[in-house]
Design an enzyme around this catalytic site. Structure first.
Site, PDB file in Angstrom:
ATOM      1  N   HIS A 192     -49.954  -1.320  12.360  1.00  0.00           N
ATOM      2  CA  HIS A 192     -48.328  -2.456  12.069  1.00  0.00           C
ATOM      3  C   HIS A 192     -48.672  -3.273  12.868  1.00  0.00           C
ATOM      4  CE1 HIS A 192     -48.925  -0.350   8.351  1.00  0.00           C
ATOM      5  NE2 HIS A 192     -47.524  -0.117   8.530  1.00  0.00           N
ATOM      6  N   ASP A 249     -37.056   2.710  12.960  1.00  0.00           N
ATOM      7  CA  ASP A 249     -36.503   2.488  11.899  1.00  0.00           C
ATOM      8  C   ASP A 249     -37.852   3.164  10.777  1.00  0.00           C
ATOM      9  OD1 ASP A 249     -34.525   1.484  12.916  1.00  0.00           O
ATOM     10  OD2 ASP A 249     -34.863  -0.513  12.284  1.00  0.00           O
ATOM     11  N   GLU A 261     -26.783   0.785  15.148  1.00  0.00           N
ATOM     12  CA  GLU A 261     -27.620   0.056  14.750  1.00  0.00           C
ATOM     13  C   GLU A 261     -26.801  -1.016  14.162  1.00  0.00           C
ATOM     14  OE1 GLU A 261     -30.991   0.128  12.989  1.00  0.00           O
ATOM     15  OE2 GLU A 261     -32.056   1.553  14.473  1.00  0.00           O
TER      16      GLU A 261
HETATM   17  P1  FAD Z   1     -50.986  -0.184  16.288  1.00  0.00           P
HETATM   18  O1  FAD Z   1     -50.329  -1.179  15.085  1.00  0.00           O
HETATM   19  O2  FAD Z   1     -52.216   0.049  15.770  1.00  0.00           O
HETATM   20  O3  FAD Z   1     -51.247  -0.577  17.744  1.00  0.00           O
HETATM   21  C1  FAD Z   1     -50.326  -1.264  18.488  1.00  0.00           C
HETATM   22  C2  FAD Z   1     -50.804  -1.234  20.318  1.00  0.00           C
HETATM   23  O4  FAD Z   1     -50.886   0.509  20.419  1.00  0.00           O
HETATM   24  C3  FAD Z   1     -51.931  -1.742  19.947  1.00  0.00           C
HETATM   25  O5  FAD Z   1     -52.396  -2.550  21.310  1.00  0.00           O
HETATM   26  C4  FAD Z   1     -53.592   0.056  19.557  1.00  0.00           C
HETATM   27  O6  FAD Z   1     -54.354  -0.643  20.663  1.00  0.00           O
HETATM   28  C5  FAD Z   1     -52.303   0.565  20.726  1.00  0.00           C
HETATM   29  N1  FAD Z   1     -52.353   1.427  20.280  1.00  0.00           N
HETATM   30  C6  FAD Z   1     -52.747   1.832  19.662  1.00  0.00           C
HETATM   31  N2  FAD Z   1     -53.290   3.420  18.906  1.00  0.00           N
HETATM   32  C7  FAD Z   1     -53.102   3.884  20.102  1.00  0.00           C
HETATM   33  C8  FAD Z   1     -53.622   5.209  20.989  1.00  0.00           C
HETATM   34  N3  FAD Z   1     -53.633   6.337  20.099  1.00  0.00           N
HETATM   35  N4  FAD Z   1     -53.834   5.272  22.487  1.00  0.00           N
HETATM   36  C9  FAD Z   1     -53.587   3.558  22.973  1.00  0.00           C
HETATM   37  N5  FAD Z   1     -53.302   2.550  23.053  1.00  0.00           N
HETATM   38  C10 FAD Z   1     -53.089   2.582  21.522  1.00  0.00           C
HETATM   39  N6  FAD Z   1     -40.606  -0.084  17.286  1.00  0.00           N
HETATM   40  C11 FAD Z   1     -39.705   0.138  17.106  1.00  0.00           C
HETATM   41  O7  FAD Z   1     -39.392   0.112  18.567  1.00  0.00           O
HETATM   42  N7  FAD Z   1     -38.927   0.398  16.455  1.00  0.00           N
HETATM   43  C12 FAD Z   1     -38.271   0.395  14.762  1.00  0.00           C
HETATM   44  O8  FAD Z   1     -37.711   0.508  14.624  1.00  0.00           O
HETATM   45  C13 FAD Z   1     -39.555  -0.590  15.037  1.00  0.00           C
HETATM   46  N8  FAD Z   1     -39.667  -0.737  13.168  1.00  0.00           N
HETATM   47  C14 FAD Z   1     -40.949  -1.215  12.612  1.00  0.00           C
HETATM   48  C15 FAD Z   1     -41.158  -1.071  11.142  1.00  0.00           C
HETATM   49  C16 FAD Z   1     -42.134  -1.763  10.945  1.00  0.00           C
HETATM   50  C17 FAD Z   1     -42.189  -2.217   9.662  1.00  0.00           C
HETATM   51  C18 FAD Z   1     -43.384  -2.359  11.565  1.00  0.00           C
HETATM   52  C19 FAD Z   1     -44.638  -2.499  10.562  1.00  0.00           C
HETATM   53  C20 FAD Z   1     -42.671  -2.054  12.945  1.00  0.00           C
HETATM   54  C21 FAD Z   1     -41.940  -1.665  13.053  1.00  0.00           C
HETATM   55  N9  FAD Z   1     -41.906  -1.300  15.227  1.00  0.00           N
HETATM   56  C22 FAD Z   1     -40.983  -0.499  14.926  1.00  0.00           C
HETATM   57  C23 FAD Z   1     -42.746  -1.585  15.256  1.00  0.00           C
HETATM   58  C24 FAD Z   1     -43.951  -0.531  16.059  1.00  0.00           C
HETATM   59  O9  FAD Z   1     -43.664  -0.088  17.040  1.00  0.00           O
HETATM   60  C25 FAD Z   1     -45.230  -1.362  17.150  1.00  0.00           C
HETATM   61  O10 FAD Z   1     -45.887  -2.163  15.860  1.00  0.00           O
HETATM   62  C26 FAD Z   1     -46.290   0.264  17.357  1.00  0.00           C
HETATM   63  O11 FAD Z   1     -47.027  -0.518  17.835  1.00  0.00           O
HETATM   64  C27 FAD Z   1     -47.315  -0.026  15.117  1.00  0.00           C
HETATM   65  O12 FAD Z   1     -47.839   1.609  15.583  1.00  0.00           O
HETATM   66  P2  FAD Z   1     -49.293   1.134  14.511  1.00  0.00           P
HETATM   67  O13 FAD Z   1     -49.513   3.347  15.262  1.00  0.00           O
HETATM   68  O14 FAD Z   1     -49.271   0.895  13.972  1.00  0.00           O
HETATM   69  O15 FAD Z   1     -50.020   0.926  16.114  1.00  0.00           O
END
Ligand code: FAD
Length: 551
Positions: free
Chosen positions: A125, A187, A302
């Site tokens: 994400h 969120d 918020e």
């Molecule tokens: P990914 O997109 O898969 O990875 C993100 C980064 O972390 C990449 O660089 C990846 O290589 C690295 N990574 C992933 N897993 C690991 C691991 N196990 N160890 C080391 N590195 C790793 N953020 C907020 O803070 N607050 C919010 O309210 C919020 N709301 C959101 C709502 C939506 C609908 C979306 C799409 C995003 C939101 N986000 C929010 C952003 C979100 O926290 C970040 O985009 C987060 O990185 C997504 O998590 P993911 O598991 O999909 O990570």
């Protein structure tokens, strides 16, 4: 787990050949440099096919509990942003931490002559390809989910041990079985622990508890260190503290989080959810700041901005009840920009009266437009998982998988009026086809030793422009128009000298990254050369390039 087209279990020769091949290809200089810093104007798939004529490699002893997949990996060249698309060479579906360590060890041993990199992918994400690895190996962290099985520990300081690939929504359901829940959230809960801990994890509880990275007791991390390449290290404030702080908010640069110990508190059953409107920005921000500094405040604070030149948009209150229906029906915005303060108070059904009284007292100190008080009572789970409901609706309309050119900014309190005047008064002339979140947090509740960079003031605001592109639209909700607005906001933020920092940062050059980290760059660099000196990890962040010296 479904059997993939090419699955790799211990000693599978076919896959061994393919792995040799990609490792070899990783040594071939990338003359096209498709991982360049270019911002792609339209969503693009960059294909990468292996050339079977290059089969050679010393990697004969690879043994995995999970498997590597070489085909049908397009989903890992995509993320929620849906703007950057980089094809990996292979995807690892680990079944154990040693699978991850094994891959990192192999790539480390190839040395700096190889361009092969590794990206952990949580739930994918990210917004700008941060979890992608062009021609590299993507590790699908969700396949580690449940390994180990989530374990809740009750007691004076309760906690839960989870895998780095676990989704927060699953942690919520599991901990609630014990009447407990994590303190700090995002969120949206369909994100992984490793993904949010690599950034910060900020939501309406952060003013009180700090972000998610401040609510972790211990991590298990696989690093790409010189001494112990692919080492599995347990770290905490007391043990390997430098690695612990480096990884938290570390953008995946220092290691792969395979386990986390997350602090818990008692969970309420219900939430009173409240929204009120302001037409005066000063009153809105004054009330938000008052609430986050009061000891006995709400549990969640918020807010969001409604830019609406043409009349009142009612979606802000759609599932809420007006306190005074007659007054509410007479309210009209006259096309003004409005500011919605959103608050929540946790409670259990038997405490409803006390909660109502406390809420009344808190609301009586605020200066919102009286006719715009709306409330709703929902279960704790439905409150925390609220964005998932919107996700379902958007999916039904085919509007979830569209490009999302989002910007998240952290803005010092002293500059928020200047910022609001320029951005909401001049730059944005209409709604951005998505919410604009805006709320302050207390830095005093945040730990400053992590890798996260925030403004230099005790209180700063998170302002998030969460646009969705309407495919093939040439209007204000089209890709180009949104990008143009984003550029103006970012340009203003960079040049107005307001001390703004990007959250979920995205830059094109290392110079911009240096400016982002400021005085913290030196420590970031030191940590990179300690834990990932060859720059193997998280290439999608585009801070370091593999095989280029870390300067
Ligand atoms: P990914 O997109 O898969 O990875 C993100 C980064 O972390 C990449 O660089 C990846 O290589 C690295 N990574 C992933 N897993 C690991 C691991 N196990 N160890 C080391 N590195 C790793 N953020 C907020 O803070 N607050 C919010 O309210 C919020 N709301 C959101 C709502 C939506 C609908 C979306 C799409 C995003 C939101 N986000 C929010 C952003 C979100 O926290 C970040 O985009 C987060 O990185 C997504 O998590 P993911 O598991 O999909 O990570």
């Amino acid at each position: 787990m479904d059997s993939p087209p090419y699955s790799f279990h211990k000693q599978n020769n076919m896959v061994y050949l393919k792995l040799c091949l990609i490792l070899f290809m990783g040594c071939v200089p990338d003359t096209t440099n498709l991982c360049s810093n270019q911002f792609l104007a339209t969503p693009t798939i960059i294909p990468y096919r292996l050339d079977p004529s290059h089969i050679t490699s010393p990697f004969q002893t690879l043994s995995l509990d999970g498997y590597l997949s070489f085909d049908n990996n397009h989903h890992t060249a995509k993320d929620f942003g849906n703007i950057y698309h980089f094809q990996p060479s292979a995807v690892l579906y680990p079944k154990s931490v040693s699978d991850i360590s094994c891959i990192i060890k192999l790539i480390f041993e190839m040395g700096s002559g190889s361009e092969l990199t590794v990206a952990a992918r949580g739930h994918g994400h990210s917004l700008q390809g941060q979890a992608q690895a062009h021609r590299g190996i993507v590790i699908s962290m969700e396949s580690l989910k449940g390994s180990p099985k989530m374990q809740v520990h009750i007691g004076k300081l309760p906690y839960v041990d989870v895998s780095g690939g676990e989704l927060w929504i699953n942690i919520l359901h599991e901990t609630l079985k014990h009447g407990l829940a994590p303190k700090s959230w995002t969120d949206y809960l369909h994100l992984t622990v490793g993904g949010t801990l690599s950034n910060a994890g900020i939501s309406g509880q952060a003013f009180r508890h700090g972000p998610q990275i401040n609510n972790v007791y211990q991590l298990e991390v696989v690093t790409a260190m010189i001494a112990g390449k692919g080492d599995i290290i347990t770290c905490s404030v007391k043990k390997n503290a430098d690695l612990f702080y480096a990884v938290l908010g570390g953008l995946g640069q220092f290691g792969i989080i395979t386990k986390a110990r997350i602090s818990l508190q008692s969970a309420p059953k219900m939430v009173k959810w409240i929204r009120v409107l302001y037409s005066d920005f000063s009153l809105f921000s004054k009330d938000q700041e008052l609430l986050i500094s009061s000891a006995n405040s709400f549990d969640y604070i918020e807010g969001f901005v409604i830019i609406n030149r043409t009349g009142l948009l009612n979606s802000w209150r759609s599932s809420f009840n007006p306190k005074d229906p007659i007054q509410a029906s007479q309210f009209s915005s006259d096309g003004k920009t409005l500011y919605c303060l959103e608050m929540a108070k946790y409670y259990n059904p038997e405490e409803t009266d006390v909660m109502d009284q406390r809420t009344e007292i808190l609301l009586s100190g605020l200066q919102y437009i009286p006719s715009t008080l709306f409330t709703s009572e929902v279960s704790f789970v439905n409150f925390l998982d609220r964005v998932h409901l919107s996700e379902r609706k958007l999916r039904e309309k085919g509007l979830w998988d569209v490009p999302h050119p989002w910007i998240n900014l952290l803005i010092p309190k002293s500059k928020i009026h200047e910022f609001a005047e320029e951005v909401f008064g001049n730059i944005l002339t209409d709604n951005i086809n998505g919410p604009i979140l805006m709320y302050p947090v207390n830095k005093t509740k945040w730990n400053n030793n992590t890798s996260l960079v925030t403004p230099d003031e005790d209180v700063f605001y998170l302002v998030a422009f969460l646009s969705s592109v309407v495919p093939s639209s040439a209007g204000t909700d089209g890709f180009d128009k949104i990008l143009t607005l984003n550029r103006r906001i970012l340009q203003y933020s960079a040049t107005a000298n307001l001390g703004i920092k990007q959250y979920l940062p995205h830059y094109r050059t290392q110079g911009e990254w240096r400016a982002h980290f400021g005085s913290r760059w030196k420590v970031f660099l030191q940590r990179k050369s300690s834990y990932d000196p060859l720059a193997i990890l998280a290439p999608g962040q585009r801070i370091f390039k593999k095989a280029a010296p870390i300067l």
